[in-house]
Design a protein around this motif. Structure first.
Motif, PDB file in Angstrom:
ATOM      1  N   GLN A   1      28.391 -16.645  26.883  1.00 42.67           N
ATOM      2  CA  GLN A   1      29.766 -17.131  26.858  1.00 42.67           C
ATOM      3  C   GLN A   1      29.807 -18.654  26.881  1.00 42.67           C
ATOM      4  O   GLN A   1      30.632 -19.269  26.196  1.00 42.67           O
ATOM      5  CB  GLN A   1      30.542 -16.555  28.045  1.00 42.67           C
ATOM      6  N   ASP A   2      28.928 -19.262  27.654  1.00 37.95           N
ATOM      7  CA  ASP A   2      28.881 -20.727  27.696  1.00 37.95           C
ATOM      8  C   ASP A   2      28.428 -21.300  26.354  1.00 37.95           C
ATOM      9  O   ASP A   2      28.914 -22.356  25.921  1.00 37.95           O
ATOM     10  CB  ASP A   2      27.952 -21.195  28.810  1.00 37.95           C
ATOM     11  N   LEU A   3      27.497 -20.624  25.698  1.00 38.72           N
ATOM     12  CA  LEU A   3      27.091 -21.059  24.358  1.00 38.72           C
ATOM     13  C   LEU A   3      28.275 -20.992  23.398  1.00 38.72           C
ATOM     14  O   LEU A   3      28.508 -21.926  22.615  1.00 38.72           O
ATOM     15  CB  LEU A   3      25.944 -20.186  23.842  1.00 38.72           C
ATOM     16  N   ASP A   4      29.010 -19.898  23.440  1.00 43.74           N
ATOM     17  CA  ASP A   4      30.167 -19.745  22.552  1.00 43.74           C
ATOM     18  C   ASP A   4      31.209 -20.821  22.823  1.00 43.74           C
ATOM     19  O   ASP A   4      31.798 -21.399  21.897  1.00 43.74           O
ATOM     20  CB  ASP A   4      30.800 -18.367  22.743  1.00 43.74           C
ATOM     21  N   ARG A   5      31.430 -21.104  24.092  1.00 43.04           N
ATOM     22  CA  ARG A   5      32.433 -22.101  24.462  1.00 43.04           C
ATOM     23  C   ARG A   5      32.017 -23.487  23.955  1.00 43.04           C
ATOM     24  O   ARG A   5      32.836 -24.236  23.387  1.00 43.04           O
ATOM     25  CB  ARG A   5      32.614 -22.118  25.982  1.00 43.04           C
ATOM     26  N   ALA A   6      30.750 -23.814  24.143  1.00 39.76           N
ATOM     27  CA  ALA A   6      30.259 -25.117  23.682  1.00 39.76           C
ATOM     28  C   ALA A   6      30.254 -25.186  22.159  1.00 39.76           C
ATOM     29  O   ALA A   6      30.502 -26.251  21.570  1.00 39.76           O
ATOM     30  CB  ALA A   6      28.857 -25.368  24.228  1.00 39.76           C
ATOM     31  N   TRP A   7      29.970 -24.068  21.508  1.00 38.07           N
ATOM     32  CA  TRP A   7      29.994 -23.995  20.037  1.00 38.07           C
ATOM     33  C   TRP A   7      31.413 -24.264  19.530  1.00 38.07           C
ATOM     34  O   TRP A   7      31.610 -25.002  18.554  1.00 38.07           O
ATOM     35  CB  TRP A   7      29.499 -22.628  19.608  1.00 38.07           C
ATOM     36  N   ALA A   8      32.403 -23.680  20.195  1.00 36.89           N
ATOM     37  CA  ALA A   8      33.790 -23.891  19.792  1.00 36.89           C
ATOM     38  C   ALA A   8      34.200 -25.349  19.989  1.00 36.89           C
ATOM     39  O   ALA A   8      34.847 -25.950  19.126  1.00 36.89           O
ATOM     40  CB  ALA A   8      34.710 -22.967  20.599  1.00 36.89           C
ATOM     41  N   HIS A   9      33.793 -25.940  21.117  1.00 35.25           N
ATOM     42  CA  HIS A   9      34.137 -27.336  21.385  1.00 35.25           C
ATOM     43  C   HIS A   9      33.459 -28.288  20.405  1.00 35.25           C
ATOM     44  O   HIS A   9      33.967 -29.386  20.147  1.00 35.25           O
ATOM     45  CB  HIS A   9      33.739 -27.703  22.820  1.00 35.25           C
ATOM     46  N   ALA A  10      32.321 -27.850  19.871  1.00 37.56           N
ATOM     47  CA  ALA A  10      31.581 -28.699  18.927  1.00 37.56           C
ATOM     48  C   ALA A  10      32.043 -28.508  17.486  1.00 37.56           C
ATOM     49  O   ALA A  10      31.432 -29.065  16.567  1.00 37.56           O
ATOM     50  CB  ALA A  10      30.081 -28.392  19.027  1.00 37.56           C
ATOM     51  N   ALA A  11      33.110 -27.764  17.296  1.00 29.48           N
ATOM     52  CA  ALA A  11      33.585 -27.478  15.936  1.00 29.48           C
ATOM     53  C   ALA A  11      33.781 -28.730  15.076  1.00 29.48           C
ATOM     54  O   ALA A  11      33.449 -28.719  13.882  1.00 29.48           O
ATOM     55  CB  ALA A  11      34.879 -26.666  16.005  1.00 29.48           C
ATOM     56  N   PRO A  12      34.306 -29.842  15.624  1.00 25.12           N
ATOM     57  CA  PRO A  12      34.463 -31.038  14.780  1.00 25.12           C
ATOM     58  C   PRO A  12      33.149 -31.526  14.171  1.00 25.12           C
ATOM     59  O   PRO A  12      33.150 -32.116  13.083  1.00 25.12           O
ATOM     60  CB  PRO A  12      35.046 -32.068  15.751  1.00 25.12           C
ATOM     61  N   GLN A  13      32.040 -31.274  14.869  1.00 27.00           N
ATOM     62  CA  GLN A  13      30.743 -31.690  14.337  1.00 27.00           C
ATOM     63  C   GLN A  13      30.339 -30.858  13.119  1.00 27.00           C
ATOM     64  O   GLN A  13      29.430 -31.233  12.384  1.00 27.00           O
ATOM     65  CB  GLN A  13      29.672 -31.561  15.418  1.00 27.00           C
TER      66      GLN A  13
ATOM     67  N   ARG B   1      23.948 -27.551  11.545  1.00 28.88           N
ATOM     68  CA  ARG B   1      22.852 -28.038  12.381  1.00 28.88           C
ATOM     69  C   ARG B   1      23.345 -29.044  13.408  1.00 28.88           C
ATOM     70  O   ARG B   1      22.977 -28.989  14.587  1.00 28.88           O
ATOM     71  CB  ARG B   1      21.766 -28.657  11.497  1.00 28.88           C
ATOM     72  N   GLN B   2      24.175 -29.981  12.970  1.00 25.61           N
ATOM     73  CA  GLN B   2      24.701 -30.975  13.900  1.00 25.61           C
ATOM     74  C   GLN B   2      25.584 -30.318  14.949  1.00 25.61           C
ATOM     75  O   GLN B   2      25.569 -30.699  16.127  1.00 25.61           O
ATOM     76  CB  GLN B   2      25.491 -32.046  13.137  1.00 25.61           C
ATOM     77  N   ARG B   3      26.332 -29.323  14.536  1.00 25.66           N
ATOM     78  CA  ARG B   3      27.179 -28.601  15.484  1.00 25.66           C
ATOM     79  C   ARG B   3      26.323 -27.891  16.541  1.00 25.66           C
ATOM     80  O   ARG B   3      26.639 -27.913  17.724  1.00 25.66           O
ATOM     81  CB  ARG B   3      28.056 -27.601  14.742  1.00 25.66           C
ATOM     82  N   PHE B   4      25.214 -27.275  16.121  1.00 26.23           N
ATOM     83  CA  PHE B   4      24.337 -26.570  17.052  1.00 26.23           C
ATOM     84  C   PHE B   4      23.676 -27.555  18.008  1.00 26.23           C
ATOM     85  O   PHE B   4      23.538 -27.277  19.210  1.00 26.23           O
ATOM     86  CB  PHE B   4      23.279 -25.789  16.275  1.00 26.23           C
ATOM     87  N   LEU B   5      23.270 -28.706  17.495  1.00 22.10           N
ATOM     88  CA  LEU B   5      22.681 -29.747  18.341  1.00 22.10           C
ATOM     89  C   LEU B   5      23.660 -30.187  19.432  1.00 22.10           C
ATOM     90  O   LEU B   5      23.281 -30.348  20.599  1.00 22.10           O
ATOM     91  CB  LEU B   5      22.272 -30.942  17.487  1.00 22.10           C
ATOM     92  N   THR B   6      24.888 -30.393  19.039  1.00 22.33           N
ATOM     93  CA  THR B   6      25.909 -30.809  19.999  1.00 22.33           C
ATOM     94  C   THR B   6      26.139 -29.732  21.046  1.00 22.33           C
ATOM     95  O   THR B   6      26.268 -30.011  22.242  1.00 22.33           O
ATOM     96  CB  THR B   6      27.225 -31.134  19.270  1.00 22.33           C
ATOM     97  N   MET B   7      26.195 -28.484  20.592  1.00 21.20           N
ATOM     98  CA  MET B   7      26.370 -27.355  21.503  1.00 21.20           C
ATOM     99  C   MET B   7      25.245 -27.288  22.528  1.00 21.20           C
ATOM    100  O   MET B   7      25.482 -27.190  23.741  1.00 21.20           O
ATOM    101  CB  MET B   7      26.411 -26.050  20.713  1.00 21.20           C
TER     102      MET B   7
ATOM    103  N   ARG C   1      23.331 -20.997   8.922  1.00 21.18           N
ATOM    104  CA  ARG C   1      24.267 -20.783   7.817  1.00 21.18           C
ATOM    105  C   ARG C   1      25.022 -19.470   8.027  1.00 21.18           C
ATOM    106  O   ARG C   1      24.438 -18.405   8.153  1.00 21.18           O
ATOM    107  CB  ARG C   1      23.528 -20.746   6.485  1.00 21.18           C
ATOM    108  N   GLY C   2      26.317 -19.563   8.082  1.00 20.63           N
ATOM    109  CA  GLY C   2      27.143 -18.365   8.250  1.00 20.63           C
ATOM    110  C   GLY C   2      27.298 -17.914   9.682  1.00 20.63           C
ATOM    111  O   GLY C   2      27.901 -16.860   9.936  1.00 20.63           O
ATOM    112  N   LEU C   3      26.782 -18.696  10.652  1.00 21.73           N
ATOM    113  CA  LEU C   3      26.879 -18.301  12.049  1.00 21.73           C
ATOM    114  C   LEU C   3      28.325 -18.437  12.529  1.00 21.73           C
ATOM    115  O   LEU C   3      28.914 -19.508  12.454  1.00 21.73           O
ATOM    116  CB  LEU C   3      25.962 -19.178  12.911  1.00 21.73           C
ATOM    117  N   ALA C   4      28.894 -17.343  13.020  1.00 19.31           N
ATOM    118  CA  ALA C   4      30.259 -17.377  13.542  1.00 19.31           C
ATOM    119  C   ALA C   4      30.264 -17.900  14.972  1.00 19.31           C
ATOM    120  O   ALA C   4      31.031 -18.808  15.303  1.00 19.31           O
ATOM    121  CB  ALA C   4      30.876 -15.980  13.486  1.00 19.31           C
ATOM    122  N   GLN C   5      29.393 -17.349  15.810  1.00 18.07           N
ATOM    123  CA  GLN C   5      29.263 -17.813  17.185  1.00 18.07           C
ATOM    124  C   GLN C   5      27.903 -17.368  17.714  1.00 18.07           C
ATOM    125  O   GLN C   5      27.369 -16.339  17.289  1.00 18.07           O
ATOM    126  CB  GLN C   5      30.397 -17.279  18.069  1.00 18.07           C
ATOM    127  N   PRO C   6      27.318 -18.128  18.636  1.00 14.43           N
ATOM    128  CA  PRO C   6      25.972 -17.818  19.120  1.00 14.43           C
ATOM    129  C   PRO C   6      25.831 -16.426  19.722  1.00 14.43           C
ATOM    130  O   PRO C   6      24.778 -15.792  19.601  1.00 14.43           O
ATOM    131  CB  PRO C   6      25.714 -18.904  20.165  1.00 14.43           C
TER     132      PRO C   6
END
Length: 266
Positions: free
Chosen positions: A208-220, A226-232, A177-182
Motif C-alpha cells: 500500500q505504501d508503494l502504491d501511495r508513493a507511486w501515485a504521488h510520483a505521478a508528475p514524474q 523509470r523516473q517515476r519508479f525512482l521517485t517512488m 512499461r504498462g505498470l498501473a501500480q506496484p
C-alpha cells in the motif's frame, strides 16, 4: 542420490518460457555476484524444479558465466522425463540430474546458490519452512536459496532470499512499461507471503505504501516510468529498510529487509 532413495518434493506443472527468469538471473549476476566470486572452488548453482523445458538452466549458466566463467550449473528435477530432456544439452559447466529439495550433488558437494522458482507456489504454506530448511542445510557458508514466483513471461516477479541462518530479504521486480501500480505484483508473491497480503499484515502495508508513493510520483511520469519508479522508491526508503539503490530501482526492482515484511506470528 543413494540407491533406493526418492527425491523430496512433488512434480510441478512445469510451465516455463525463455527469459522467464531474467529478472532473478540479473539480480544473481548483479548484487549477489559476490557469492560466486568469493568461492575458491568452482561455485555450484542449482536450478531446482526447472520444469518441462531445461531452457532456464541453460540461460542461468550463460548469464552467471559472465561473472564466474567456471560456474557449475546443475538443473535438478523430480521428474525423470524432464531430466532426460535436459541431458542432450549438457556441456562443460551445465548438467542435469534427478532430485528434489534434498539437492543431491555429486560427491556430496554444496551449492552456492539454489534458485527455486515457481516451485513452492504449488505447495501449502505449511510446507515452506520444511522445504527451506532442507535446502539451507545443503548450502555453503555464503550460500543462498532464492524462493521465487513470476508470471508466465517474467514481467512480474518476486523472490525471498534465504541464507543458512534464515530469510534476509524480499525483492519485487516488474516491467515498468504498462505498470498501473506496484501492488499488481501481489498475485505473484511467494507462498510464504501471498496469503498474508491482507490488512494488518506488514506485506500489505508495504504494498500500500508503494502504491501511495507511486501515485504521488505521478508528475514524474512525464519523464518516463523509470523516473517515476525512482521517485517512488526514494520516498518509500524513508520509512522502509530498502536494501538496494537507484541502480536497481531503475530496473523496476526494489528489495526490502525480510523482518520488515515477514508474516505476523500467529
Amino acid at each position: 542420490m543413494p540407491v533406493g532413495s526418492r527425491p523430496v518434493g512433488t512434480i510441478t506443472r512445469g510451465t516455463t518460457n525463455p527469459n522467464r527468469l531474467l529478472r532473478c538471473d540479473r539480480w544473481l549476476a548483479g548484487p549477489q555476484a559476490w557469492r560466486l566470486r568469493r568461492a575458491e572452488a568452482p561455485p555450484v548453482v542449482v536450478d531446482l524444479g526447472y520444469g518441462a523445458s531445461p531452457i532456464t538452466a541453460v540461460e542461468l549458466h550463460d548469464r552467471l558465466a559472465t561473472v564466474r566463467p567456471d560456474v557449475e550449473v546443475v538443473g535438478i528435477e523430480i521428474d525423470p522425463d524432464r531430466v532426460a530432456a535436459g541431458r542432450p544439452l549438457e556441456r562443460p559447466g551445465l548438467r542435469f540430474r534427478l532430485g528434489g529439495f534434498e539437492v543431491p550433488l555429486e560427491g556430496g558437494g554444496r551449492p552456492t546458490v539454489v534458485r527455486a522458482f515457481n516451485v513452492l507456489r504449488q505447495y501449502d504454506e505449511s510446507e515452506v519452512p520444511g522445504a527451506w530448511a532442507l535446502v539451507q542445510e545443503r548450502l555453503t557458508e555464503d550460500g543462498l536459496l532464492v524462493d521465487g514466483t513470476c508470471d508466465e513471461i517474467g514481467r512480474r516477479a518476486t523472490w525471498v532470499a534465504v541464507e543458512r541462518g534464515g530469510p534476509v530479504s524480499l525483492t519485487l521486480s516488474m516491467r515498468l512499461r504498462g505498470l498501473a501500480q506496484p501492488s499488481d505484483v501481489a498475485e505473484r508473491l511467494p507462498k510464504a507471503l501471498i496469503h498474508h497480503n491482507v490488512p494488518g499484515e506488514p506485506i500489505h502495508t508495504f504494498l500500500q505504501d508503494l502504491d501511495r508513493a507511486w501515485a504521488h510520483a505521478a508528475p514524474q511520469g512525464a519523464f518516463g516510468a523509470r523516473q517515476r519508479f525512482l521517485t517512488m522508491a526514494s520516498s518509500v526508503a524513508a520509512d522502509w529498510p530498502l536494501l538496494d539503490s537507484p541502480s536497481r530501482w531503475r530496473l523496476g526492482e526494489v528489495t526490502v529487509a525480510w523482518p520488515a515484511v515477514a508474516p505476523t506470528p500467529s
